[in-house]
Design an enzyme around this catalytic site. Sequence first.
Site, PDB file in Angstrom:
ATOM      1  N   GLY A  87       0.786  -1.205   0.135  1.00 22.40           N
ATOM      2  CA  GLY A  87      -0.029  -0.019   0.031  1.00 22.40           C
ATOM      3  C   GLY A  87       0.736   1.355   0.155  1.00 22.40           C
ATOM      4  O   GLY A  87       0.175   2.356   0.249  1.00 22.40           O
ATOM      5  N   ARG A 322       4.066 -13.833  -4.180  1.00 22.41           N
ATOM      6  CA  ARG A 322       5.024 -13.524  -3.226  1.00 22.41           C
ATOM      7  C   ARG A 322       4.639 -14.336  -1.900  1.00 22.41           C
ATOM      8  O   ARG A 322       3.888 -15.109  -1.831  1.00 22.41           O
ATOM      9  CB  ARG A 322       4.815 -12.179  -2.672  1.00 22.41           C
ATOM     10  N   SER A 749      28.768 -12.920  34.806  1.00 18.98           N
ATOM     11  CA  SER A 749      27.361 -12.812  34.376  1.00 18.98           C
ATOM     12  C   SER A 749      27.288 -11.286  33.790  1.00 18.98           C
ATOM     13  O   SER A 749      27.347 -10.338  34.761  1.00 18.98           O
ATOM     14  CB  SER A 749      26.218 -13.096  35.169  1.00 18.98           C
TER      15      SER A 749
HETATM   16  P1  ADP Z   1      -0.142  -4.079  -5.074  1.00 20.31           P
HETATM   17  O1  ADP Z   1       1.369  -3.940  -4.898  1.00 20.31           O
HETATM   18  O2  ADP Z   1      -0.767  -2.862  -4.040  1.00 20.31           O
HETATM   19  O3  ADP Z   1      -0.508  -5.216  -4.799  1.00 20.31           O
HETATM   20  P2  ADP Z   1      -0.381  -4.396  -7.739  1.00 20.31           P
HETATM   21  O4  ADP Z   1       0.806  -3.798  -8.861  1.00 20.31           O
HETATM   22  O5  ADP Z   1      -0.133  -5.886  -7.366  1.00 20.31           O
HETATM   23  O6  ADP Z   1      -0.495  -3.656  -6.464  1.00 20.31           O
HETATM   24  O7  ADP Z   1      -1.587  -4.018  -8.470  1.00 20.31           O
HETATM   25  C1  ADP Z   1      -2.844  -4.158  -8.022  1.00 20.31           C
HETATM   26  C2  ADP Z   1      -3.747  -4.871  -8.641  1.00 20.31           C
HETATM   27  O8  ADP Z   1      -3.844  -4.353  -9.942  1.00 20.31           O
HETATM   28  C3  ADP Z   1      -3.335  -6.181  -9.066  1.00 20.31           C
HETATM   29  O9  ADP Z   1      -3.565  -7.176  -8.009  1.00 20.31           O
HETATM   30  C4  ADP Z   1      -4.244  -6.680 -10.262  1.00 20.31           C
HETATM   31  O10 ADP Z   1      -5.339  -7.238  -9.760  1.00 20.31           O
HETATM   32  C5  ADP Z   1      -4.292  -5.374 -10.889  1.00 20.31           C
HETATM   33  N1  ADP Z   1      -3.027  -5.358 -12.214  1.00 20.31           N
HETATM   34  C6  ADP Z   1      -2.020  -5.033 -12.080  1.00 20.31           C
HETATM   35  N2  ADP Z   1      -1.316  -5.021 -13.284  1.00 20.31           N
HETATM   36  C7  ADP Z   1      -2.458  -5.430 -13.926  1.00 20.31           C
HETATM   37  C8  ADP Z   1      -2.426  -6.167 -15.380  1.00 20.31           C
HETATM   38  N3  ADP Z   1      -1.243  -6.039 -16.177  1.00 20.31           N
HETATM   39  N4  ADP Z   1      -3.366  -6.592 -15.821  1.00 20.31           N
HETATM   40  C9  ADP Z   1      -4.713  -6.335 -15.145  1.00 20.31           C
HETATM   41  N5  ADP Z   1      -4.661  -6.302 -13.731  1.00 20.31           N
HETATM   42  C10 ADP Z   1      -3.507  -5.689 -13.341  1.00 20.31           C
HETATM   43 MG    MG Z   2      -0.548  -6.900  -5.774  1.00 17.32          MG
END
Ligand code: ADP
Ligand code: MG
Length: 859
Positions: A87, A322, A749
């Site tokens: 976030g 992750r 100690s």
């Molecule tokens: P965070 O690090 O907050 O998890 P992400 O970079 O994972 O943020 O992006 C949040 C969400 O955006 C992902 O969980 C996914 O659902 C959506 N998202 C990110 N990249 C793509 C993409 N290339 N196509 C579709 N949805 C995407």
């Molecule tokens: Mg994500």
Amino acid sequence: MKSVLGGKGANLAEMTNIGLPVPPGWTVSTEACTVFYENDKQLTKEILEQIQVNLKVLEGETGKKFGDKENPLLVSVRSGAAFSMPGMMDTILNLGLNDKTVLTIGEKTNNMRFAYDSYRRFIQMFSDVVLEIQKYKFEHVLDKYKEDNGCSDDTQLTIKNLADIVEEFKAIVKKEKGLNFPQDPQEQLIMSINAVFLSWNNPRAKAYRNLNDIPHHIGTAVNVQSMVFGNMGDDCGTGVAFTRNPSTGERKLYGEFLVNAQGEDVVAGVRTPKPIDELNNIMPEIYAQFVKCSQLLETHYRDMQDIEFTIEQGKLYMLQTRNGKRTVHAALRAAVEMVEEGLITQEEAILRIEPRHLDQLLHPNFDVKTMKAAVPLTQGLPASPGAATGKVYFNSEDVVRAAANGEKVILVRRETSPEDIEGMVAAQGILTSRGGMTSHAAVVARGMGKCCVAGCESLKVDEELKILVMGDERIAEGEYISLDGSSGKVYKGTIKTVEPELSGHFGILMEWADKIRTLKIRTNADTPRDAKAAIRFGAEGIGLCRTEHMFFDEARIPVVRRMILSVTVEQRKKALNLLLPMQKSDFKDLYKVMENKPVTVRLLDPPLHEFLPHEEKDIIALAKDFDISVDRLKETIHSLQEVNPMLGHRGCRLAVTYPEIAQMQTRAIMEAAIEVMKEENCTVVPEIMIPLVGIIAELDYVKKVVVATAEKVKEENNSSIEYLVGTMIEIPRAALLADEIAKEAQFFSFGTNDLTQMTYGFSRDDAGKFISEYKEKGIMQDDPFESVDQEGVGKLIELGVKLGRTTKPDLKIGVCGEHGGDPKSIDFFYKIGLDYVSCSPFRVPIARLAAAQSVLKSK
Ligand code: ADP
Ligand code: MG
Ligand code: MG
């Protein structure tokens, strides 16, 4: 590749490599972020060129083009540092949309609604992350349209609604920033990459890194990835899932998804998501494929995975994986079961558990559901973990009385002193407005395994009026508050607490750890109750029994006072004779609980005035008791008062002035041991420890008193019992002269609390007030009272060990300060060759695990 590509980028690349369906893309490295900051927060020409090159590759691969009339490319721009910073920096989706491409996308997909929905999302995210326009301005517009059109859900908005919303959004941008919403995808992309790099240093991100010990210089990567769409209709969706249950560790897919949704809709709570199992009913093939992918990922990473996915028109895409965050319960279960499954080794399992997290297992916690509604009043130092709810009382007597009536109580003090012990025992938790992590309240509470929030400076504690003031908030005696000793948060009112459960997985993992560690783990315990708790947690002996705590007992304090107020040696001996059987029976009880395990008893340590009353009414009562005048008593109290008691008449200095005290204590220790050996048919080797030694002759003097008494007791009892006389090393001078000291001491100690205090010249009761400021200003990384200062204090300890062992190569050496329960410090103590650490009972499991990890890490 995490340090170069960030966690997200590295895992996207890895998933692609092992053949999982990942939308194509590329990563701007963390190095570029560093270059960006070196280049006055501008992308360099070189980076800009490389972006162009890779964009072309992506266009080739997807057959789409930025801004193309026929087949426009849309991408997501996602931040991702080496360490997960949830976030902290937001993602931008649907980049590449503009007034023209939105129409193309709509026509191509035959879904204008989807196109406009994506566009309005893009403007919203771009405006938030890049243009820094407050989110609510856009949300208001959206809410207004939903309300005006009677929609409960944004999927019910019409194409016309959405097109109008887009226009209103663009107008907001114009009004707030005086610019037309950028229409050129190239410009959108560069601005976004810039913004992600800039966000690395926003205050939220900085605060998060400070809190989690993440270095500030490493930078973030930026992932540019072609979009897939979960919001194109009912054969689409998006979701998140863990390969095991993150709160219990159970090996079963755990997660949620939404049909016809994009990005963060699942976590944002826009609509209520469905449990992942239900995907099996709606799209069984996709579900089966997802189960396979997630199993593959877990086997590949050999750890529980937290996975994000999207389904576009019946096709599954993996968007992130992750290592999943988990509760300590889940961590233990998953680690043990993964060993059973053959996925990881016992050693790896041991390294997977963060020792400090074991705390959560050993103390009561707040009920998760009730907790959600609670709003913290303020925050102090998380001095001793656990959770507590109770009525506030402002002194020990009131607490004891209320507790005797069956009330749950919280002791609230400006700061506690040894006089408060009984109140602390009777209370559910302790709250103080002053003092640091090693203040009296903190140390004693941790020893008891009792929840404590200390040094809550924003609270005004009026002990006389019996009221707690915090801004406009007033909490009077008898009102409820709740404390979270793990976070330091203080709540008004009650929150339900739940008792901890020690699972079988905990026991199994600890057994594995015990086989590996070489450091012995002892405990600091003064009472049979603490000692029993410590043994249950795996303590192998007592490293520090503080005898003064026995003196504060209600039945004894009058005798102790009589001893202190004695004018002649004869009077003092008389009083000490009354104390002798009491101390002896304490030691007997302790030896019995400890059976054959070693017990180190420290001779009386605190300055004597701590045992005398300070309040007028108590002084009057005591004078009456002793049949002396109030004035004379006050004079005596006054004469015992010290300007700087921590550096005053205490430790072995007491034994030099009043050898009778050391004689009585030695006699109690020895007689108790001899009797227990007879009664229980076990072996006790008392370890008598002389505190606060700084001068060799001082040690000589006290040791002679101790040995003479011990030998006399042996003779009287016709016993051949063995015993050791050792010393604490807690004054820098003693560490410097440790080779000389070792001639007279049978063990060392390290008292690292005092040693830290005296090496820094910080009073540990006052340092709390400024250390947090030192940390914020980067002057200090860690509070040296929590984690041993390896550079300075550590140098003294190392020197003490080296010098001590030049005199006696097999000198037994341990640590009995608070640091004995801190994993970082334990690692240091292991490396410099100590034999044992001693810590409060509730930290024993932490120390056991940390000691095993030290062995594994040094391999
Ligand atoms: P965070 O690090 O907050 O998890 P992400 O970079 O994972 O943020 O992006 C949040 C969400 O955006 C992902 O969980 C996914 O659902 C959506 N998202 C990110 N990249 C793509 C993409 N290339 N196509 C579709 N949805 C995407
Ligand atoms: Mg994500
Ligand atoms: Mg000390």
